[in-house]
Design a protein around this motif. Sequence first.
Motif, PDB file in Angstrom:
ATOM      1  N   ASP A 170      52.205  40.272  46.695  1.00  0.00           N
ATOM      2  CA  ASP A 170      50.674  40.745  47.107  1.00  0.00           C
ATOM      3  C   ASP A 170      50.710  42.044  47.755  1.00  0.00           C
ATOM      4  OD1 ASP A 170      49.813  39.018  45.246  1.00  0.00           O
ATOM      5  OD2 ASP A 170      49.199  37.744  46.695  1.00  0.00           O
ATOM      6  N   LYS A 184      47.229  44.909  41.080  1.00  0.00           N
ATOM      7  CA  LYS A 184      46.909  43.862  42.175  1.00  0.00           C
ATOM      8  C   LYS A 184      45.409  43.268  41.694  1.00  0.00           C
ATOM      9  CE  LYS A 184      46.004  42.267  46.834  1.00  0.00           C
ATOM     10  NZ  LYS A 184      46.053  42.494  48.061  1.00  0.00           N
ATOM     11  N   THR A 186      42.305  40.442  42.569  1.00  0.00           N
ATOM     12  CA  THR A 186      41.956  39.444  43.389  1.00  0.00           C
ATOM     13  C   THR A 186      40.548  38.616  42.916  1.00  0.00           C
ATOM     14  OG1 THR A 186      42.878  40.547  45.562  1.00  0.00           O
ATOM     15  CG2 THR A 186      41.253  38.748  45.806  1.00  0.00           C
ATOM     16  N   SER A 214      45.204  35.995  44.798  1.00  0.00           N
ATOM     17  CA  SER A 214      45.496  37.504  44.414  1.00  0.00           C
ATOM     18  C   SER A 214      46.791  37.193  43.346  1.00  0.00           C
ATOM     19  CB  SER A 214      45.727  38.072  45.479  1.00  0.00           C
ATOM     20  OG  SER A 214      44.380  38.604  46.165  1.00  0.00           O
TER      21      SER A 214
END
Length: 264
Positions: A170, A184, A186, A214
């Motif tokens: 992450d 990425k 989340t 995430s």
Amino acid sequence: MSLGNSPADDRPSVGRALQQARIDAGLTVDQVSTVTRVRNPIIHAIEQDDFSRCGGDVYARGHIRALARAVGVDAAVLVEQYDAEHGGRPQPTPAAPLFEAERIRPEPARPNWTAAMVAAIVAVVGFVGFTLFSGDDESGGTPVAGNTPESSPAKPGGGKPADPKPEPTDSAIAAAPADKVTVKLTAAEGSSWILAKNHNGKVLHQGVIKEGASKTFTDKERIDLILGNAGAVQLYVNGKEVKDEFAPGEVQRLTYTKGDPQAG
């Protein structure tokens, strides 16, 4: 007709557990059907603990595993519970005794002289061809295979093969490489089911990510996403936050490539 749980077992039934997990993940039956390729009527029946539409125990177990993966629950636990409620798996048929195998063993095959003659002729032709080509090589042609010298070992200090790159974490989004696409996501405002693939169509992740969790994905060309609850997901692509306003429960299909974030 479903089989009830025993009084000592306060677990929900297999169908009810799958239904509750789907609701908790914010997914509709249509969305689960699209991902698993299990038809809507079968999903509705399974959630009511009616497995008669599955076509037998083997198919029922397969549908349970597919639905469990899609809604983010442990498939092995639900399959084990299904077996316990439906009489368990059938016992494998024992192998025949050794003396039975010995009694029905066929007689040894007789030598195939025709095949042996063909093999001998092929060997002679191959030897003649090899001799001719070897003569050409001695007169200045390319060396035959097998005489090629082995590659010399690497000189000390001349470097060593690069170690395989670790899986992206992450934290990789903090320094997204310019020659790759880095995504990425989340689950900032609730759980969401996601499907992520690379440019070759390989599945990088499929399932539910819980609120606060995430995931980071990288590829040299493209990342394709399906978000089951797009309004709950916060996206960073190639180091930049994507400001798209998605509604809670909305399903979004997105594609991102290198450079500035561009949703496809």
